[in-house]
Design a protein around this motif. Structure first.
Motif, PDB file in Angstrom:
ATOM      1  N   GLY A  14     -22.383 -34.955  -9.659  1.00 20.54           N
ATOM      2  CA  GLY A  14     -23.722 -34.121  -9.765  1.00 20.54           C
ATOM      3  C   GLY A  14     -24.739 -34.819 -10.180  1.00 20.54           C
ATOM      4  N   LYS A  15     -24.720 -36.209 -10.556  1.00 18.79           N
ATOM      5  CA  LYS A  15     -25.605 -37.155 -11.091  1.00 18.79           C
ATOM      6  C   LYS A  15     -26.265 -36.662 -12.507  1.00 18.79           C
ATOM      7  CE  LYS A  15     -25.265 -39.237  -7.115  1.00 18.79           C
ATOM      8  NZ  LYS A  15     -24.732 -40.458  -6.858  1.00 18.79           N
ATOM      9  N   LEU A  16     -25.566 -36.038 -13.186  1.00 26.18           N
ATOM     10  CA  LEU A  16     -25.807 -35.692 -14.474  1.00 26.18           C
ATOM     11  C   LEU A  16     -25.552 -36.974 -15.384  1.00 26.18           C
ATOM     12  CD1 LEU A  16     -25.887 -32.606 -13.607  1.00 26.18           C
ATOM     13  CD2 LEU A  16     -25.369 -32.184 -15.860  1.00 26.18           C
ATOM     14  N   ILE A  17     -24.465 -37.687 -15.309  1.00 24.52           N
ATOM     15  CA  ILE A  17     -23.896 -38.824 -15.741  1.00 24.52           C
ATOM     16  C   ILE A  17     -24.956 -39.952 -15.162  1.00 24.52           C
ATOM     17  CG2 ILE A  17     -22.445 -40.570 -16.442  1.00 24.52           C
ATOM     18  CD1 ILE A  17     -20.476 -38.260 -16.747  1.00 24.52           C
ATOM     19  N   LYS A  18     -25.708 -40.748 -15.516  1.00 21.05           N
ATOM     20  CA  LYS A  18     -26.282 -41.844 -15.236  1.00 21.05           C
ATOM     21  C   LYS A  18     -27.123 -42.723 -16.426  1.00 21.05           C
ATOM     22  CE  LYS A  18     -30.557 -38.887 -14.513  1.00 21.05           C
ATOM     23  NZ  LYS A  18     -31.620 -38.312 -13.553  1.00 21.05           N
ATOM     24  N   ASP A  19     -27.700 -43.945 -16.061  1.00 26.79           N
ATOM     25  CA  ASP A  19     -28.297 -44.693 -17.069  1.00 26.79           C
ATOM     26  C   ASP A  19     -29.541 -44.114 -17.453  1.00 26.79           C
ATOM     27  OD1 ASP A  19     -26.345 -46.465 -16.305  1.00 26.79           O
ATOM     28  OD2 ASP A  19     -27.642 -48.013 -15.299  1.00 26.79           O
ATOM     29  N   ARG A  20     -29.849 -43.973 -18.725  1.00 25.35           N
ATOM     30  CA  ARG A  20     -30.905 -43.364 -19.276  1.00 25.35           C
ATOM     31  C   ARG A  20     -31.575 -44.310 -20.209  1.00 25.35           C
ATOM     32  NH1 ARG A  20     -30.808 -37.616 -18.031  1.00 25.35           N
ATOM     33  NH2 ARG A  20     -28.763 -37.107 -17.225  1.00 25.35           N
ATOM     34  N   ARG A  21     -33.041 -44.183 -20.461  1.00 27.13           N
ATOM     35  CA  ARG A  21     -33.865 -44.981 -21.232  1.00 27.13           C
ATOM     36  C   ARG A  21     -34.279 -44.271 -22.152  1.00 27.13           C
ATOM     37  NH1 ARG A  21     -35.351 -50.031 -20.613  1.00 27.13           N
ATOM     38  NH2 ARG A  21     -37.176 -50.809 -21.829  1.00 27.13           N
ATOM     39  N   PRO A  28     -26.161 -47.001 -20.422  1.00 25.85           N
ATOM     40  CA  PRO A  28     -25.684 -46.530 -19.164  1.00 25.85           C
ATOM     41  C   PRO A  28     -24.541 -45.306 -19.341  1.00 25.85           C
ATOM     42  CG  PRO A  28     -24.625 -48.502 -20.140  1.00 25.85           C
ATOM     43  CD  PRO A  28     -25.603 -48.022 -21.215  1.00 25.85           C
ATOM     44  N   ASN A  29     -24.705 -44.701 -18.005  1.00 30.00           N
ATOM     45  CA  ASN A  29     -23.584 -43.861 -18.046  1.00 30.00           C
ATOM     46  C   ASN A  29     -23.484 -42.639 -19.164  1.00 30.00           C
ATOM     47  OD1 ASN A  29     -22.382 -44.723 -15.426  1.00 30.00           O
ATOM     48  ND2 ASN A  29     -21.316 -46.295 -16.711  1.00 30.00           N
ATOM     49  N   CYS A  30     -24.450 -41.899 -19.312  1.00 36.11           N
ATOM     50  CA  CYS A  30     -24.775 -41.122 -20.516  1.00 36.11           C
ATOM     51  C   CYS A  30     -25.338 -39.790 -19.862  1.00 36.11           C
ATOM     52  CB  CYS A  30     -25.396 -41.678 -21.351  1.00 36.11           C
ATOM     53  SG  CYS A  30     -27.108 -41.941 -21.130  1.00 36.11           S
ATOM     54  N   PHE A  31     -25.378 -38.496 -20.776  1.00 41.40           N
ATOM     55  CA  PHE A  31     -25.716 -37.394 -20.316  1.00 41.40           C
ATOM     56  C   PHE A  31     -26.644 -36.868 -21.428  1.00 41.40           C
ATOM     57  CE2 PHE A  31     -21.515 -36.409 -21.879  1.00 41.40           C
ATOM     58  CZ  PHE A  31     -21.765 -35.596 -22.687  1.00 41.40           C
ATOM     59  N   VAL A  32     -27.485 -35.866 -21.360  1.00 42.21           N
ATOM     60  CA  VAL A  32     -28.227 -35.179 -22.203  1.00 42.21           C
ATOM     61  C   VAL A  32     -27.703 -34.092 -22.477  1.00 42.21           C
ATOM     62  CG1 VAL A  32     -30.517 -34.227 -22.720  1.00 42.21           C
ATOM     63  CG2 VAL A  32     -30.394 -36.286 -21.349  1.00 42.21           C
ATOM     64  N   ALA A  33     -27.309 -33.829 -23.487  1.00 40.03           N
ATOM     65  CA  ALA A  33     -26.624 -32.623 -24.287  1.00 40.03           C
ATOM     66  C   ALA A  33     -27.337 -31.055 -23.794  1.00 40.03           C
ATOM     67  CB  ALA A  33     -26.250 -32.499 -25.726  1.00 40.03           C
ATOM     68  N   GLN A  34     -28.471 -31.161 -23.835  1.00 35.92           N
ATOM     69  CA  GLN A  34     -29.433 -30.076 -23.302  1.00 35.92           C
ATOM     70  C   GLN A  34     -29.109 -29.792 -21.732  1.00 35.92           C
ATOM     71  OE1 GLN A  34     -33.640 -29.415 -23.359  1.00 35.92           O
ATOM     72  NE2 GLN A  34     -33.185 -28.312 -25.293  1.00 35.92           N
ATOM     73  N   ASP A  63     -12.215 -36.716 -28.923  1.00 37.82           N
ATOM     74  CA  ASP A  63     -12.339 -38.141 -28.681  1.00 37.82           C
ATOM     75  C   ASP A  63     -12.424 -38.401 -27.134  1.00 37.82           C
ATOM     76  OD1 ASP A  63     -12.438 -39.462 -31.058  1.00 37.82           O
ATOM     77  OD2 ASP A  63     -10.265 -39.338 -31.281  1.00 37.82           O
ATOM     78  N   ILE A  64     -13.113 -37.277 -26.455  1.00 40.47           N
ATOM     79  CA  ILE A  64     -13.346 -37.235 -24.929  1.00 40.47           C
ATOM     80  C   ILE A  64     -14.742 -37.830 -24.857  1.00 40.47           C
ATOM     81  CG2 ILE A  64     -13.416 -35.840 -22.817  1.00 40.47           C
ATOM     82  CD1 ILE A  64     -10.426 -36.196 -24.096  1.00 40.47           C
ATOM     83  N   ILE A  65     -15.757 -37.308 -25.680  1.00 36.20           N
ATOM     84  CA  ILE A  65     -17.054 -37.569 -25.548  1.00 36.20           C
ATOM     85  C   ILE A  65     -17.410 -37.983 -26.848  1.00 36.20           C
ATOM     86  CG2 ILE A  65     -17.748 -36.106 -23.325  1.00 36.20           C
ATOM     87  CD1 ILE A  65     -19.102 -34.257 -25.559  1.00 36.20           C
ATOM     88  N   HIS A  66     -18.834 -38.883 -26.847  1.00 32.32           N
ATOM     89  CA  HIS A  66     -19.289 -39.103 -28.303  1.00 32.32           C
ATOM     90  C   HIS A  66     -20.897 -39.577 -27.990  1.00 32.32           C
ATOM     91  CE1 HIS A  66     -19.776 -43.715 -27.895  1.00 32.32           C
ATOM     92  NE2 HIS A  66     -18.805 -43.263 -26.614  1.00 32.32           N
ATOM     93  N   LYS A  86     -14.361 -42.587 -21.861  1.00 36.77           N
ATOM     94  CA  LYS A  86     -13.858 -43.227 -20.879  1.00 36.77           C
ATOM     95  C   LYS A  86     -14.662 -43.991 -19.888  1.00 36.77           C
ATOM     96  CE  LYS A  86     -10.094 -42.762 -17.182  1.00 36.77           C
ATOM     97  NZ  LYS A  86      -9.205 -41.692 -16.280  1.00 36.77           N
ATOM     98  N   ASP A  87     -16.212 -43.789 -19.762  1.00 37.38           N
ATOM     99  CA  ASP A  87     -17.275 -44.531 -19.180  1.00 37.38           C
ATOM    100  C   ASP A  87     -17.410 -45.679 -19.923  1.00 37.38           C
ATOM    101  OD1 ASP A  87     -17.395 -43.191 -16.804  1.00 37.38           O
ATOM    102  OD2 ASP A  87     -18.996 -41.369 -17.816  1.00 37.38           O
ATOM    103  N   ASP A  88     -17.354 -45.642 -21.403  1.00 36.30           N
ATOM    104  CA  ASP A  88     -17.807 -46.919 -22.108  1.00 36.30           C
ATOM    105  C   ASP A  88     -16.714 -47.650 -22.642  1.00 36.30           C
ATOM    106  OD1 ASP A  88     -17.168 -45.387 -24.176  1.00 36.30           O
ATOM    107  OD2 ASP A  88     -18.911 -45.373 -24.981  1.00 36.30           O
ATOM    108  N   GLY A  89     -15.394 -47.355 -22.247  1.00 38.42           N
ATOM    109  CA  GLY A  89     -14.438 -48.086 -22.663  1.00 38.42           C
ATOM    110  C   GLY A  89     -13.932 -47.983 -23.992  1.00 38.42           C
ATOM    111  N   THR A  90     -14.274 -46.727 -24.715  1.00 39.53           N
ATOM    112  CA  THR A  90     -13.833 -46.658 -26.070  1.00 39.53           C
ATOM    113  C   THR A  90     -12.727 -45.640 -26.208  1.00 39.53           C
ATOM    114  OG1 THR A  90     -15.641 -45.013 -26.561  1.00 39.53           O
ATOM    115  CG2 THR A  90     -16.435 -47.255 -27.017  1.00 39.53           C
ATOM    116  N   PHE A  91     -12.293 -45.032 -25.031  1.00 41.65           N
ATOM    117  CA  PHE A  91     -11.187 -43.953 -25.270  1.00 41.65           C
ATOM    118  C   PHE A  91     -10.027 -44.589 -25.856  1.00 41.65           C
ATOM    119  CE2 PHE A  91      -7.813 -41.358 -23.663  1.00 41.65           C
ATOM    120  CZ  PHE A  91      -8.302 -39.916 -23.676  1.00 41.65           C
ATOM    121  N   PRO A  92      -9.385 -43.968 -26.844  1.00 37.76           N
ATOM    122  CA  PRO A  92      -8.438 -44.333 -27.551  1.00 37.76           C
ATOM    123  C   PRO A  92      -7.067 -44.551 -26.916  1.00 37.76           C
ATOM    124  CG  PRO A  92      -8.641 -42.049 -28.307  1.00 37.76           C
ATOM    125  CD  PRO A  92      -9.707 -42.469 -27.204  1.00 37.76           C
ATOM    126  N   PHE A  93      -6.633 -45.449 -25.989  1.00 38.02           N
ATOM    127  CA  PHE A  93      -5.500 -45.709 -25.113  1.00 38.02           C
ATOM    128  C   PHE A  93      -4.307 -46.096 -26.112  1.00 38.02           C
ATOM    129  CE2 PHE A  93      -9.093 -46.387 -22.062  1.00 38.02           C
ATOM    130  CZ  PHE A  93      -8.397 -45.394 -21.003  1.00 38.02           C
TER     131      PHE A  93
END
Length: 354
Positions: A14-21, A28-34, A63-66, A86-93
């Motif tokens: 749905g393009k809610l996750i995208k690079d934002r400035r 990169p690969n983030c969303f706005v909470a609102q 630890d799914i989002i942060h 999972k998008d930024d590689g910080t998921f505790p594997f």
């Protein structure tokens, strides 16, 4: 974890996750909470914005989002940037997550094949849907490059069984390279509604909550710590309600504590310092419910569960999990210690004076 991954993929589509400035920096690969809260309400995933906030907080706690800078541990209905780990590689594997994801990948591959080994088969006069002989699964692993030898394939299958992903159809045997029938006991393709993560047993109150998990709230899931919330008049659990003698710790030092120090620190008096029990989880979990903030206590025990067999009883306070002191930890932290470890959990518990 499954519900979080399904949500992540939908948000990417749905393009809610995208690079934002923001402030001359690109995230990169983030969303706005609102915006996500707007989306959750408009797609009827939650009834209102307050519930959406609770849901997102739940995903943060597991630890799914942060927050993109890890500065905010509490979600807000605002224009703040968050990311899926999972998008930024910080998921505790950890090992259990890796086995779980390996099982999910194998399941998707097997169920999508035209001539899949998952078929209707019969064992001892009973028919089982989507089952497979153990030897055929190992053959498949070798043919598809998932295992380098039959021994490695057997080790992988036993790890999948240890974590409850596959089981013998009648749950009577360990995994063997034989004609015994097995099946997947986690339906990875079931669409998880996000509202499932906020069931009644997972809501905070003054005394604590019933422990539940992120992976799968289905009663047959091997990843739930309990089989269900005890109800009034239901004898499936030996349970107790919270009482005034369950006090929250206000002070006191960590380390080795005797009974006098525990009482002075705000803990209720105990019959004995501790009793150690080894609980070996089965396909349905461990069979006990934890409540309380600090210290946590056993609120209910399934009489036929591994916890009951190990001697765990209602009203006992949890002192240590796998050798780590948890007297000063809240229920979420204690849950993670249990869920991210092996299927064998060493619990040290203490009993209050009546």
């Amino acid at each position: 974890m499954i519900a979080g991954e399904q949500l992540r993929l939908r948000l990417h589509d749905g393009k809610l996750i995208k690079d934002r400035r923001y402030h001359l920096r690109t995230y990169p690969n983030c969303f706005v909470a609102q915006e996500l809260i707007d989306w959750l309400v408009s797609h009827k995933e939650v009834p209102d914005r307050a519930t959406a906030v609770c849901l997102l907080q739940h995903l943060i706690d597991h630890d799914i989002i942060h927050h993109v800078c890890d500065k905010r541990t509490v979600i807000k209905d605002a224009k703040l940037l968050y990311r899926f780990r999972k998008d930024d590689g910080t998921f505790p594997f950890n090992r259990e997550v890796k086995i779980f994801m390996r099982g999910q990948r194998l399941y998707e591959h097997l169920i999508g094949e035209k001539n899949s080994i998952l078929q209707l088969r019969e064992e001892h006069g009973v028919a089982y849907q989507c089952s497979f002989p153990g030897c055929q699964l190992i053959d498949w692993l070798l043919q598809n490059g998932e295992a380098e030898s039959r021994r490695r394939g057997l080790e992988l299958c036993r790890a999948l069984q240890e974590h409850g992903i596959i089981q013998h159809v009648a749950k009577k045997h360990d995994f063997f390279d034989s004609g015994l029938l097995y099946k997947f006991y986690v339906n990875f393709r079931r669409r998880r509604r996000l509202s499932e993560l906020l069931n009644e047993g997972d809501q905070d109150d003054d005394q604590g909550v019933v422990v539940s998990t992120q992976e799968d709230n289905h009663p047959d899931s091997p990843f739930v710590l309990h089989k269900g919330r005890p109800r009034e008049g239901n004898g499936a659990f030996q349970s107790v309600e919270s009482s005034k003698d369950l006090k929250q710790v206000a002070s006191g030092r960590r380390g080795s504590l005797n009974s006098l120090q525990l009482v002075s620190a705000g803990f209720p008096p105990f019959v004995q310092l501790s009793t150690t029990s080894v609980v070996i989880g089965d396909a349905l979990g461990w069979g006990f419910v934890v409540r309380g903030m600090a210290p946590c206590y056993v609120q209910a025990v399934d009489p036929g569960s591994p916890a009951a067999a190990a001697g765990i009883k209602a009203r006992q306070f949890v002192c240590q999990v796998n050798g780590q002191c948890v007297l000063y930890l809240d229920y979420r932290t204690v849950t993670r210690l249990v869920m991210t470890g092996t299927r064998t959990v060493v619990l040290e518990v203490m009993e209050p004076l009546e």
